[in-house]
Design an enzyme around this catalytic site. Structure first.
Site, PDB file in Angstrom:
ATOM      1  NE  ARG A  28      61.480 -11.710 -16.381  1.00  0.00           N
ATOM      2  CZ  ARG A  28      60.330 -11.664 -16.646  1.00  0.00           C
ATOM      3  NH1 ARG A  28      59.720 -12.311 -15.542  1.00  0.00           N
ATOM      4  NH2 ARG A  28      59.594 -10.999 -17.370  1.00  0.00           N
ATOM      5  CG  HIS A  41      58.899  -6.016 -19.407  1.00  0.00           C
ATOM      6  ND1 HIS A  41      59.569  -7.020 -20.244  1.00  0.00           N
ATOM      7  CD2 HIS A  41      57.902  -6.680 -19.110  1.00  0.00           C
ATOM      8  CE1 HIS A  41      58.907  -8.229 -20.009  1.00  0.00           C
ATOM      9  NE2 HIS A  41      58.043  -8.027 -18.954  1.00  0.00           N
ATOM     10  CD  GLN A  58      53.988  -7.176 -21.020  1.00  0.00           C
ATOM     11  OE1 GLN A  58      54.429  -8.290 -20.717  1.00  0.00           O
ATOM     12  NE2 GLN A  58      52.975  -7.109 -21.729  1.00  0.00           N
ATOM     13  CG  ASP A  63      53.442  -3.656 -13.822  1.00  0.00           C
ATOM     14  OD1 ASP A  63      53.223  -4.608 -13.603  1.00  0.00           O
ATOM     15  OD2 ASP A  63      54.656  -3.034 -14.070  1.00  0.00           O
ATOM     16  CB  CYS A  97      52.797  -6.362 -18.245  1.00  0.00           C
ATOM     17  SG  CYS A  97      52.536  -5.957 -16.626  1.00  0.00           S
ATOM     18  NE  ARG A 108      55.850 -10.261 -23.756  1.00  0.00           N
ATOM     19  CZ  ARG A 108      56.839 -10.412 -22.362  1.00  0.00           C
ATOM     20  NH1 ARG A 108      55.937 -10.368 -21.537  1.00  0.00           N
ATOM     21  NH2 ARG A 108      58.049 -10.657 -22.447  1.00  0.00           N
TER      22      ARG A 108
HETATM   23  N1   CP Z   1      54.521  -9.946 -18.459  1.00  0.00           N
HETATM   24  C1   CP Z   1      55.433 -10.572 -18.226  1.00  0.00           C
HETATM   25  O1   CP Z   1      56.598 -10.388 -18.437  1.00  0.00           O
HETATM   26  O2   CP Z   1      55.134 -11.836 -17.619  1.00  0.00           O
HETATM   27  P1   CP Z   1      56.076 -12.942 -16.893  1.00  0.00           P
HETATM   28  O3   CP Z   1      56.742 -12.310 -15.768  1.00  0.00           O
HETATM   29  O4   CP Z   1      55.304 -14.160 -16.555  1.00  0.00           O
HETATM   30  O5   CP Z   1      57.299 -13.321 -18.015  1.00  0.00           O
HETATM   31  N1  NVA Z   2      56.680  -4.369 -12.964  1.00  0.00           N
HETATM   32  C1  NVA Z   2      56.549  -5.744 -13.006  1.00  0.00           C
HETATM   33  C2  NVA Z   2      56.304  -6.232 -14.227  1.00  0.00           C
HETATM   34  C3  NVA Z   2      56.077  -7.884 -14.280  1.00  0.00           C
HETATM   35  C4  NVA Z   2      56.112  -8.303 -15.858  1.00  0.00           C
HETATM   36  C5  NVA Z   2      57.742  -6.393 -12.319  1.00  0.00           C
HETATM   37  O1  NVA Z   2      59.061  -5.808 -12.458  1.00  0.00           O
HETATM   38  O2  NVA Z   2      57.729  -7.364 -11.431  1.00  0.00           O
END
Ligand code: CP
Ligand code: NVA
Length: 309
Positions: free
Chosen positions: A101, A128, A131, A223, A263, A291
């Site tokens: 990440r 993502h 997701q 989102d 999400c 997930r």
């Molecule tokens: N939706 C999602 O990726 O959640 P987190 O940021 O908690 O992993």
């Molecule tokens: N668009 C958001 C998604 C979180 C799961 C971010 O990047 O923070």
């Protein structure tokens, strides 16, 4: 030859279907994959916080007999203490795969170039993918694919929308989206999704008016407006996204009993209202549960496809 999942475009339509089928099987019969990852240790290289991605992957790995090591931003200081390519070459010798990440998508692709095992994108600024796979699994559990549901996304043309659009394109599905001006999906991603859609018959339509985007939609998705790493832009984004909230008024334009998707994490009172989050058609916790099943399926697809029949 190993395979990675950095973009939805790394998967063919058949592979996406296969991962969704595997996910349905492990959801129904988790005991059958208890030992499927025995002997595999995975790394989690996370530059940002996470609840769902980290915990569902780690729980999924443990439940299939594998091990996991969390490497947060302070642990290896990727690209700061040591160049990305050197960390990748070292970890390649210890681990079976990594989930990453990162702020920049480049970090993941650079890492993959030097890591001789599968790399899974657990969210970057561009995509993502895990997701979006869980979201389509959830959508099709509620409204079967042969009913051709329309998913309408309202919000930021960012990582989550990019991956949803690519899944829709690969599956020949219908997706509408509304974003404020200057927050449209990245032209490169949109062009890619449209190019795939030409072959699969998918419908990808962009709107500036959220009411038009959600018109007769079967599911409405949003989102956060302020993504992780954008905190300094908070005030500007709150202003720019005015009118993009998923609330009862907006949902009047969608089909009766349209599903509400997100999400998570959600910022109630910003992109979604509290009453909509708590409404009976809101399936955000089913998405969150899926997930877990989809991550297990991704791991099985990459590491042990024969584990479940
Ligand atoms: N939706 C999602 O990726 O959640 P987190 O940021 O908690 O992993
Ligand atoms: N668009 C958001 C998604 C979180 C799961 C971010 O990047 O923070």
């Amino acid at each position: 030859m190993f395979k990675s999942l950095i973009s939805i475009n790394d998967l063919s339509t058949e592979e996406i279907r296969k991962i969704m089928e595997l996910a349905a099987k492990v959801k129904a019969r988790p005991q059958e994959v208890r030992d499927a990852l025995e002997g595999h240790i995975f790394g989690f290289i996370f530059e940002k916080p996470s609840t769902r991605t980290w915990v569902s992957f780690q729980a999924g790995i443990y439940s299939m007999g594998g091990g996991a090591i969390y490497l947060g931003p302070e642990d290896i200081k990727l690209g700061i203490r040591e160049e990305v390519r050197d960390v990748a070459r070292v970890l390649s010798r210890y681990l079976s795969g990594v989930v990453m990440r990162t702020f920049s998508h480049w970090t993941i692709t650079e890492f993959q170039d030097y890591f001789e095992k599968p790399v899974i994108n657990g969210l970057s600024d561009l995509e993502h993918p895990c997701q979006a796979l869980a979201d389509y699994m959830t959508l099709y559990e509620k409204i079967p694919a042969d009913k051709d549901p329309v998913l309408a996304f309202v919000g930021d043309g960012n990582n989550v929308l990019h991956s949803l659009m690519l899944v829709a394109a690969k599956l020949g599905a219908k997706i509408h989206y509304a974003t404020p001006k200057k927050y449209e999906p990245k032209p490169k991603l949109l062009a890619l999704a449209r190019q795939i859609a030409k072959k699969t018959g998918a419908v990808i339509e962009g709107f500036s008016d959220p009411a038009e985007a959600v018109k007769d939609a079967d599911a409405v998705y949003t989102d956060v407006w302020v993504s992780m790493g954008e905190e300094a832009m908070r005030q500007k984004k709150l202003k720019d996204f005015k009118g993009m909230q998923v609330n009862k008024e907006l949902l009047k334009n969608a089909k009766k009993d349209a599903l509400v998707m997100h999400c998570l994490p959600a910022h109630r009172g910003e992109e979604i209202t509290n009453d909509v989050m708590e409404s009976k058609n809101c399936v955000v916790f089913d998405e969150a549960e899926n997930r877990l099943h989809i991550q297990k399926a991704i791991l099985l697809y990459l590491f042990n496809q024969g584990a479940i029949q």
